[in-house]
Design an enzyme around this catalytic site. Sequence first.
Site, short mmCIF file in Angstrom:
data_model
loop_
_atom_site.label_atom_id
_atom_site.label_comp_id
_atom_site.label_asym_id
_atom_site.label_seq_id
_atom_site.Cartn_x
_atom_site.Cartn_y
_atom_site.Cartn_z
N GLY A 44 0.86 -1.18 0.00
CA GLY A 44 0.00 0.00 0.00
C GLY A 44 0.90 1.23 0.00
N ASP A 252 7.68 4.68 -3.40
CA ASP A 252 7.21 4.95 -2.03
C ASP A 252 8.40 5.14 -1.09
OD1 ASP A 252 4.63 4.57 -2.96
OD2 ASP A 252 4.67 2.43 -2.50
O1 RIB Z 1 3.60 1.46 -4.80
C1 RIB Z 1 3.62 0.08 -4.55
C2 RIB Z 1 2.34 -0.33 -3.89
O2 RIB Z 1 1.27 -0.13 -4.79
C3 RIB Z 1 2.27 -1.81 -3.53
O3 RIB Z 1 2.79 -2.08 -2.25
C4 RIB Z 1 0.80 -2.12 -3.68
O4 RIB Z 1 0.16 -2.39 -2.47
C5 RIB Z 1 0.19 -0.92 -4.38
O5 RIB Z 1 -0.52 -0.15 -3.51
#
Ligand code: RIB
Length: 315
Positions: A44, A252
């Site tokens: 996520g 992320d």
């Molecule tokens: O950005 C990567 C994430 O995108 C993954 O961990 C997946 O859960 C989606 O949300």
Amino acid sequence: MSKDSTARVAVVGSINRDTSIRVLRLPRPGETTLAISATQSGGGKGANQAVAAARAGAVLTTLIGAIGDDPAGKELMQAFCNEGIDTLLEVVEGEATGQAFVSVSEDGENSIIVVPGANTEFRRLTPQAAEAVAQANVILCQLETPAELLFDVAGARSAQSLLILNAAPALPLGETVWDLVDLLIVNEHEAAEYAGGGHGDINVIVARLLSKVPMVVITLGSEGCAFFDTNGEHIRVPAHAIEAVDSTGAGDTFCGVFAAQLALGEPIEEAMKAAVAAAAIAVSRPGAQTAIPTFKEVGQLLRSDADPAGTHYPL
Ligand code: RIB
């Protein structure tokens, strides 16, 4: 490392349980492919960014989001606690925790299908969450939770804070959303999409993005990243050469480490360098949260590869 009580990052966003499926190559439409392996781990965009900020050390990190009333939600909540992340999570009754199905090829490319579950039910900040946003010096949001949340976040934040939007995945956004954002982080594809195409001309794309928000960071994968602002500032940071294993969550990792560094008072260029190094390490390992490095590891890479390779990207 002790936490700097003045450095606070609030991450408002999605929480998923990822199922990563390794394949030799990503399947074509209509094709059936046998997997090499399948593993489950935390994912996520919001949760990944919070883990990256917390592992970057010395910042108090709060994750604000929603989970389902299911075992996956409980497990993930425990994992955040083990990371030292403060959580303000709404438990949505009768809903499942978000899931993502991530296919990863031998060359580290991925394709992701997200089943948002509880993430879509997360539409308003609770008073406690609003308080955490008000206390943060950097607030980090993405678009895997409803965009309307951004208005609550903007209403709760302090005037001295920095509101960063990692506008991923790329979605159609009303023009009023851009007025809430101080700094936009996007990859090249998202940048082109939000700029309305820009005919592939990066100068046009950047100019269009800077007409919406005052500061933009474009992540460029193996080419590092670039910063631009409306005062004409341009900072370019090249990437570290690594062997790509799995790029899931690398963006992320970049966002979380970048936010943590800014919360600690580092200048933009130093924050970009740390974030690029952290993302490089994340790409060299499998999974999303499983791949995010500690700040010690980032420091080691920065010292051992102090002068990363030059760039070919026309920025
Ligand atoms: O950005 C990567 C994430 O995108 C993954 O961990 C997946 O859960 C989606 O949300």
